[in-house]
Design a protein around this motif. Structure first.
Motif, short mmCIF file in Angstrom:
data_model
loop_
_atom_site.label_atom_id
_atom_site.label_comp_id
_atom_site.label_asym_id
_atom_site.label_seq_id
_atom_site.Cartn_x
_atom_site.Cartn_y
_atom_site.Cartn_z
N GLY A 182 60.39 26.93 28.96
CA GLY A 182 61.27 25.81 28.64
C GLY A 182 62.22 26.05 27.49
O GLY A 182 62.89 25.12 27.02
N PHE A 183 62.30 27.31 27.00
CA PHE A 183 63.18 27.63 25.88
C PHE A 183 64.48 28.25 26.39
O PHE A 183 64.58 28.69 27.54
N ARG A 184 65.48 28.31 25.54
CA ARG A 184 66.77 28.91 25.89
C ARG A 184 67.19 29.99 24.89
O ARG A 184 68.32 30.46 24.92
N SER A 185 66.31 30.38 24.00
CA SER A 185 66.62 31.42 23.03
C SER A 185 65.34 32.22 22.76
O SER A 185 64.23 31.72 23.04
N PRO A 186 65.47 33.48 22.29
CA PRO A 186 66.69 34.14 21.82
C PRO A 186 67.64 34.49 22.96
O PRO A 186 67.21 34.92 24.04
N VAL A 187 68.90 34.31 22.68
CA VAL A 187 69.90 34.40 23.73
C VAL A 187 70.00 35.80 24.32
O VAL A 187 70.33 35.97 25.49
N GLN A 188 69.68 36.85 23.51
CA GLN A 188 69.82 38.21 24.03
C GLN A 188 68.90 38.44 25.23
O GLN A 188 69.32 39.02 26.24
N VAL A 189 67.65 38.00 25.13
CA VAL A 189 66.73 38.25 26.24
C VAL A 189 66.96 37.27 27.38
O VAL A 189 66.80 37.62 28.56
N HIS A 193 68.08 38.24 31.55
CA HIS A 193 67.61 37.73 32.84
C HIS A 193 68.77 37.16 33.64
O HIS A 193 68.87 37.38 34.86
N ARG A 194 69.64 36.43 32.99
CA ARG A 194 70.73 35.77 33.70
C ARG A 194 71.75 36.76 34.24
O ARG A 194 72.28 36.60 35.35
N ARG A 195 72.05 37.79 33.44
CA ARG A 195 73.16 38.68 33.77
C ARG A 195 72.81 40.11 33.36
O ARG A 195 73.12 40.54 32.26
N PRO A 196 72.15 40.88 34.23
CA PRO A 196 71.76 42.25 33.87
C PRO A 196 72.97 43.15 33.66
O PRO A 196 74.07 42.86 34.15
N ALA A 242 56.84 56.93 24.11
CA ALA A 242 58.27 57.00 24.46
C ALA A 242 58.77 55.69 25.04
O ALA A 242 59.97 55.55 25.29
N LEU A 243 57.85 54.75 25.26
CA LEU A 243 58.21 53.47 25.88
C LEU A 243 57.93 52.30 24.95
O LEU A 243 57.70 51.18 25.40
N ALA A 244 57.95 52.56 23.66
CA ALA A 244 57.64 51.50 22.69
C ALA A 244 58.64 50.36 22.82
O ALA A 244 59.86 50.57 22.84
N PRO A 245 58.15 49.12 22.95
CA PRO A 245 59.06 47.97 23.06
C PRO A 245 59.94 47.85 21.83
O PRO A 245 59.53 48.19 20.71
N SER A 246 61.15 47.35 22.03
CA SER A 246 62.08 47.16 20.92
C SER A 246 61.57 46.06 19.99
O SER A 246 60.75 45.23 20.38
N PRO A 247 62.04 46.04 18.73
CA PRO A 247 61.64 44.97 17.81
C PRO A 247 61.91 43.58 18.36
O PRO A 247 61.11 42.65 18.14
N LYS A 248 63.01 43.40 19.08
CA LYS A 248 63.32 42.09 19.64
C LYS A 248 62.26 41.67 20.65
O LYS A 248 61.80 40.51 20.67
N LEU A 249 61.84 42.60 21.53
CA LEU A 249 60.81 42.26 22.51
C LEU A 249 59.48 41.97 21.82
O LEU A 249 58.74 41.08 22.25
N ARG A 250 59.19 42.70 20.75
CA ARG A 250 57.94 42.44 20.03
C ARG A 250 57.97 41.06 19.39
O ARG A 250 56.96 40.34 19.37
N ASP A 251 59.11 40.67 18.86
CA ASP A 251 59.23 39.34 18.25
C ASP A 251 59.01 38.25 19.30
O ASP A 251 58.30 37.26 19.06
N VAL A 252 59.64 38.41 20.46
CA VAL A 252 59.51 37.41 21.51
C VAL A 252 58.08 37.36 22.02
O VAL A 252 57.52 36.28 22.24
N SER A 253 57.47 38.52 22.21
CA SER A 253 56.09 38.55 22.72
C SER A 253 55.12 37.91 21.72
O SER A 253 54.16 37.25 22.13
#
Length: 315
Positions: A182-189, A193-196, A242-253
């Motif tokens: 039900g959230f709309r941010s962070p806008v980057q992630v 999804h909306r526009r790859p 070699a597949l470590a998630p980015s800081p942004k993905l870690r924050d969201v997770s």
């Protein structure tokens, strides 16, 4: 008389006229929209073709994505298949079914999204069809030209090859998780999804570098590499470091109490490209080596099977 607002107001032929008026040909378009069929120049003599189906509320939701987003995504997921073969996209054919009460402004946004994404690869929408339906359905066929190269297939990986990826992994899955809560941010992630944003140019580059196998990551990295492993009769070993998630993905997770590595390994819809190359190939900086091809079968991550598969219809 009031200005027409919906598809029902203009009817089938009015809708077709509205759509085709917004489209522009490219050099490969010999005959575009308006005739019985399109004619596309293909200097290579071979046509690369891929088709895809998008259903409202399964592949996109109008309360999550704008019409322009949907057009971009529908084009992108098809062009990604073309470049994953090492080909250059040339054109799209679009079938559209929609409710009569759908507003024409939504159609305008959709067509603009298709046209804008096509322009990124030098392609054009050259034809299609329309019909009435209870929900919006898009059937998209992309065509491409190999430009004299051999197609890069799933079946060419050999033991000793390196495995490399280019583009984002896990971002679209993170965006889907955010929207689902039900959230709309962070806008980057969310926008992922909306526009790859497939790394289109890298498909042709990989083919020119001698990629032995390649695919786009539409169903999840492990699942899509599993297709290469099965077709090639090999095992693919990935390195978790070699597949470590980015800081942004870690924050969201962290905010969602989720595993970001699951998004990276199992999330699709980013349309990154993953390929195998002979070990001696010097890869450009856009590509990251994430593993090796070995004797055996299946896909392993640090020697272990990954327990979560990617997307699969009917399951």
């Amino acid at each position: 008389m009031s200005e027409p607002r919906t598809i029902a107001d203009v009817g089938e032929f009015g809708l077709i006229a509205r759509i085709t008026a917004a489209l522009r040909p490219v050099d490969s378009t010999v005959v575009g929209p308006g005739d019985d069929a399109a004619v596309i120049a293909c200097p290579d003599g071979r046509v690369v073709a891929s088709t895809d189906l998008l259903l409202e509320n399964r592949h996109f939701r109008r309360d999550w994505s704008t019409a322009n987003d949907v057009g971009h995504k529908a084009a992108a997921r098809n062009f990604a298949d073309i470049v994953a073969m090492g080909a250059q996209p040339t054109s799209l054919l679009v079938g559209l079914a929609a409710p009569g009460e759908l507003e024409l402004t939504w159609i305008d946004g959709l067509v603009a999204g298709f046209a804008e994404e096509s322009a990124e690869v030098g392609a054009a929408v050259v034809g299609g069809d329309v019909s009435a339906a209870d929900l919006i359905v898009l059937s998209v066929t992309a065509l491409g030209d190999l430009q004299g190269r051999e197609p890069v297939r799933l079946s060419g990986a050999r033991p000793g090859d390196i495995v490399a990826v280019t583009g984002r992994l896990g971002w679209a899955a993170a965006g889907y998780a955010v929207l689902s809560r039900g959230f709309r941010s962070p806008v980057q992630v969310v926008n992922a999804h909306r526009r790859p944003e497939p790394p289109y140019a890298e498909g042709v580059r990989a083919a020119e570098l001698g990629a032995t196998a390649m695919t786009d990551v539409s169903d999840g990295l492990v699942a899509d590499l599993g297709n290469i492993a099965a077709a090639s009769g090999v095992r693919i070993d990935l390195r978790k470091d070699a597949l470590a998630p980015s800081p942004k993905l870690r924050d969201v997770s962290s905010a969602l109490n989720a595993d970001p590595l699951a998004w990276v390994l199992g999330g699709g819809d980013d349309y990154a490209l993953v390929a195998t190359f002979p070990n001696a190939v010097r890869l450009p900086s856009a590509w990251q080596v994430i593993g090796m091809v070995n004797e055996g079968s299946g896909v392993r991550v640090d020697g272990l099977r990954w327990g979560e598969g990617g997307h699969e219809h009917f399951r």
